[in-house]
Design a protein around this motif. Structure first.
Motif, mmCIF file in Angstrom:
data_model
loop_
_atom_site.group_PDB
_atom_site.id
_atom_site.type_symbol
_atom_site.label_atom_id
_atom_site.label_comp_id
_atom_site.label_asym_id
_atom_site.label_seq_id
_atom_site.Cartn_x
_atom_site.Cartn_y
_atom_site.Cartn_z
ATOM 1 N N ASN A 149 0.832 -1.213 0.000
ATOM 2 C CA ASN A 149 0.000 0.000 0.000
ATOM 3 C C ASN A 149 0.862 1.258 0.000
ATOM 4 O O ASN A 149 0.537 2.261 -0.641
ATOM 5 N N PHE A 150 1.962 1.197 0.739
ATOM 6 C CA PHE A 150 2.880 2.336 0.794
ATOM 7 C C PHE A 150 3.540 2.578 -0.569
ATOM 8 O O PHE A 150 3.700 3.714 -1.003
ATOM 9 N N VAL A 151 3.900 1.491 -1.250
ATOM 10 C CA VAL A 151 4.478 1.612 -2.598
ATOM 11 C C VAL A 151 3.461 2.225 -3.556
ATOM 12 O O VAL A 151 3.790 3.104 -4.367
ATOM 13 N N ASP A 152 2.199 1.787 -3.448
ATOM 14 C CA ASP A 152 1.142 2.361 -4.290
ATOM 15 C C ASP A 152 0.960 3.841 -3.997
ATOM 16 O O ASP A 152 0.734 4.652 -4.904
ATOM 17 N N LEU A 153 1.063 4.217 -2.718
ATOM 18 C CA LEU A 153 0.934 5.622 -2.345
ATOM 19 C C LEU A 153 2.056 6.466 -2.944
ATOM 20 O O LEU A 153 1.826 7.563 -3.477
ATOM 21 N N LEU A 154 3.281 5.945 -2.887
ATOM 22 C CA LEU A 154 4.404 6.674 -3.479
ATOM 23 C C LEU A 154 4.254 6.772 -4.995
ATOM 24 O O LEU A 154 4.582 7.805 -5.598
ATOM 25 N N TYR A 155 3.748 5.723 -5.617
ATOM 26 C CA TYR A 155 3.580 5.734 -7.076
ATOM 27 C C TYR A 155 2.541 6.770 -7.501
ATOM 28 O O TYR A 155 2.698 7.431 -8.532
ATOM 29 N N ARG A 156 1.462 6.906 -6.712
ATOM 30 C CA ARG A 156 0.410 7.859 -7.073
ATOM 31 C C ARG A 156 0.892 9.297 -7.028
ATOM 32 O O ARG A 156 0.230 10.182 -7.578
ATOM 33 N N ARG B 264 3.540 10.262 -8.498
ATOM 34 C CA ARG B 264 4.222 10.506 -9.770
ATOM 35 C C ARG B 264 3.229 11.012 -10.807
ATOM 36 O O ARG B 264 2.027 10.753 -10.745
ATOM 37 N N GLN B 265 3.757 11.722 -11.796
ATOM 38 C CA GLN B 265 2.907 12.343 -12.796
ATOM 39 C C GLN B 265 2.179 11.313 -13.659
ATOM 40 O O GLN B 265 1.000 11.462 -13.965
ATOM 41 N N LYS B 266 2.859 10.256 -14.050
ATOM 42 C CA LYS B 266 2.248 9.285 -14.957
ATOM 43 C C LYS B 266 1.206 8.421 -14.257
ATOM 44 O O LYS B 266 0.475 7.687 -14.922
ATOM 45 N N ALA B 267 1.125 8.508 -12.918
ATOM 46 C CA ALA B 267 0.102 7.745 -12.207
ATOM 47 C C ALA B 267 -1.298 8.220 -12.552
ATOM 48 O O ALA B 267 -2.273 7.498 -12.341
ATOM 49 N N LYS B 268 -1.422 9.445 -13.087
ATOM 50 C CA LYS B 268 -2.730 9.951 -13.490
ATOM 51 C C LYS B 268 -3.273 9.172 -14.681
ATOM 52 O O LYS B 268 -4.486 9.122 -14.894
ATOM 53 N N PHE B 269 -2.383 8.585 -15.461
ATOM 54 C CA PHE B 269 -2.814 7.881 -16.666
ATOM 55 C C PHE B 269 -2.801 6.361 -16.496
ATOM 56 O O PHE B 269 -3.528 5.664 -17.178
ATOM 57 N N ARG B 270 -1.954 5.860 -15.600
ATOM 58 C CA ARG B 270 -1.857 4.407 -15.445
ATOM 59 C C ARG B 270 -1.623 4.067 -13.978
ATOM 60 O O ARG B 270 -0.611 4.458 -13.398
ATOM 61 N N GLN B 271 -2.584 3.369 -13.371
ATOM 62 C CA GLN B 271 -2.471 2.966 -11.980
ATOM 63 C C GLN B 271 -1.895 1.560 -11.873
ATOM 64 O O GLN B 271 -1.972 0.768 -12.811
ATOM 65 N N ILE B 272 -1.322 1.272 -10.704
ATOM 66 C CA ILE B 272 -0.796 -0.066 -10.435
ATOM 67 C C ILE B 272 -1.616 -0.756 -9.354
ATOM 68 O O ILE B 272 -1.172 -1.757 -8.786
ATOM 69 N N LYS B 273 -2.804 -0.215 -9.092
ATOM 70 C CA LYS B 273 -3.631 -0.801 -8.038
ATOM 71 C C LYS B 273 -3.978 -2.249 -8.359
ATOM 72 O O LYS B 273 -4.011 -3.102 -7.476
ATOM 73 N N GLY B 274 -4.264 -2.549 -9.622
ATOM 74 C CA GLY B 274 -4.570 -3.922 -10.008
ATOM 75 C C GLY B 274 -3.402 -4.854 -9.749
ATOM 76 O O GLY B 274 -3.577 -5.969 -9.238
ATOM 77 N N LEU B 275 -2.185 -4.403 -10.091
ATOM 78 C CA LEU B 275 -0.995 -5.226 -9.838
ATOM 79 C C LEU B 275 -0.752 -5.417 -8.348
ATOM 80 O O LEU B 275 -0.338 -6.501 -7.903
ATOM 81 N N ILE B 276 -1.014 -4.373 -7.565
ATOM 82 C CA ILE B 276 -0.874 -4.477 -6.114
ATOM 83 C C ILE B 276 -1.842 -5.519 -5.563
ATOM 84 O O ILE B 276 -1.490 -6.340 -4.698
ATOM 85 N N GLN B 277 -3.059 -5.508 -6.067
ATOM 86 C CA GLN B 277 -4.043 -6.484 -5.598
ATOM 87 C C GLN B 277 -3.656 -7.910 -5.996
ATOM 88 O O GLN B 277 -3.873 -8.856 -5.236
ATOM 89 N N ILE B 278 -3.094 -8.064 -7.190
ATOM 90 C CA ILE B 278 -2.615 -9.390 -7.603
ATOM 91 C C ILE B 278 -1.508 -9.865 -6.668
ATOM 92 O O ILE B 278 -1.488 -11.025 -6.239
#
Length: 420
Positions: free
Chosen positions: A116-123, A125-139
């Motif tokens: 969750n912390f990694v996802d928070l840091l990723y969000r 970033r600028q490109k997080a507006k176009f592509r999220q990694i939440k699905g990969l985190i859940q996997i």
């Protein structure tokens, strides 16, 4: 002091359960002290480190650290249980297994908080507006919890995890049936991520589920879409792969939005232009040169004919529909809000029962919805208003008022005949 110690030894030897109870309390107290030292002294450095990256007050971060500190007192209790007098080996083994299972669970929860912390840091970033990694985190969490569950069960049963894994092979068919939605969603999520089909903020349409709006979240199983009526539609992610989906991202990135609408012209209003009509329409700036060139071309063509020019079928003449089409082309070409670098075209389509479609095909130079609709409306407002100058009429299905006027015109001569 020695006498007191001797007295305590003699007293406790008479009551062994009390000695066991006191030793357990001492072990719990020692575990509490260790938890305090680790949690409030050693891990303070971690809080300061996280504060440097503006994440020290994050709830997931605090949860991750607090869970990690729970490992220390459990280790103390696990290794200290063997020192407690009166504890049987079987009971000590049970405590060891439960403690190890708890440590495994704690580590899994800590890694989950870390993800969750990694996802928070990723969000951030600028490109997080176009592509999220939440699905990969859940996997990753599903894999993590699956492995942790197998290890915990193996530890509690005091068996090798390989034995459990071999048993899962026989249950593969059942697992595929139970988790088929998850597996389909997993595959769909990988396809969407690898092919960049959709992004956060994309405007999409899915007719099969009645969705038309912007994507706000892409998760493992679902995609959240905020419709233009401010409702939220939760769409299974596999629908983006199996069903037709229209993504308007290309239009938004191109800088122009298409206008494709038709004027349905009453075919009975299509006629040749008279000299008076030509003279009047020649005053229009947009088609002045068109009428001049076309008239000269037709005149030269007709001079070459060896036929009776008094018969209309033997000569070429300007038509009101052709002249109006040239006017619309010139109007679209010179419109300040039409994109110059994209297709601009006015064409006739096949006649239908509603009339002759004259289609306007061009692109507005904006993708903003309200501005686009205003530009399109202004264009057709003008064209509908100017059509009567060319002698053309728009087809319209007769309304109730039209029927009443028609009946009144039919009845009026009959009334006059009776009165006469």
């Amino acid at each position: 002091m020695q006498q007191i110690m001797q007295f305590m030894h003699n007293f406790l030897s008479e009551y062994p359960w009390l000695e066991t109870f006191i030793c357990l309390l001492s072990l719990l107290f020692a575990a509490f002290i260790i938890n305090f030292l680790v949690g409030y002294l050693l891990l303070r450095a971690s809080y300061k480190l996280l504060t440097l990256i503006d994440q020290g007050e994050d709830a997931d971060t605090r949860l991750m650290i607090s869970r990690l500190t729970n490992v220390a007192p459990v280790l103390v209790f696990s290794y200290g249980i063997d020192l407690i007098p009166g504890i049987t080996p079987k009971l000590a083994m049970i405590v060891h297994n439960v403690a190890n299972a708890f440590i495994t669970l704690t580590i899994a929860l800590t890694i989950s908080a870390l993800l969750n912390f990694v996802d928070l840091l990723y969000r951030r970033r600028q490109k997080a507006k176009f592509r999220q990694i939440k699905g990969l985190i859940q996997i990753a969490k599903i894999v993590l919890y699956s492995v942790a569950t197998i290890l915990i069960v193996a530890i509690l049963l005091d068996r090798s995890p390989l034995i459990l894994l071999s048993g899962l092979g026989a249950m593969a068919a059942v697992l595929l049936l139970v988790f088929q939605d998850t597996l389909l969603s997993l595959v769909a999520g990988i396809q969407i991520s690898s092919t960049d089909m959709v992004r956060i903020g994309d405007w999409i349409e899915i007719p099969s589920v009645g969705t038309n709006g912007d994507i706000t979240e892409i998760a493992l199983h679902t995609v959240k879409v905020k419709n233009f009526d401010n409702t939220i539609t939760t769409v299974p992610i596999r629908k983006l792969v199996t069903d037709p989906v229209k993504n308007w991202r290309g239009m938004q990135e191109s800088g122009g939005r298409r206008i494709k609408r038709s004027l349905y012209i009453d075919q009975s209003s299509i006629v040749f232009l008279t000299e008076k009509d030509i003279k009047y329409l020649s005053q229009y700036r947009q088609i002045k040169n068109y009428i001049k060139d076309k008239t000269q071309e037709i005149s030269e063509w007709n001079k070459k004919l060896n036929a009776d020019k008094t018969i209309i079928a033997n000569v070429r003449k300007l038509t009101n529909i052709g002249t109006f089409r040239a006017y619309v082309e010139a109007y679209i070409k010179n419109h300040p809000h039409i994109h110059e670098g994209m297709t601009r075209m006015v064409r006739q389509l096949s006649p239908v029962s509603e009339g002759l479609p004259l289609e306007i095909y061009c692109f507005a130079n904006t993708t903003v919805w309200t501005k686009y609709e205003a530009i399109q409306s202004d264009i057709f407002d003008h064209l509908y208003s100017i059509m009567p100058d060319f002698g053309l009429r728009v087809f319209q299905t007769p309304s109730g008022n039209d029927m009443q006027r028609m009946l009144a015109n039919i009845k009026q001569p009959v009334t006059k005949t009776k009165s006469s």
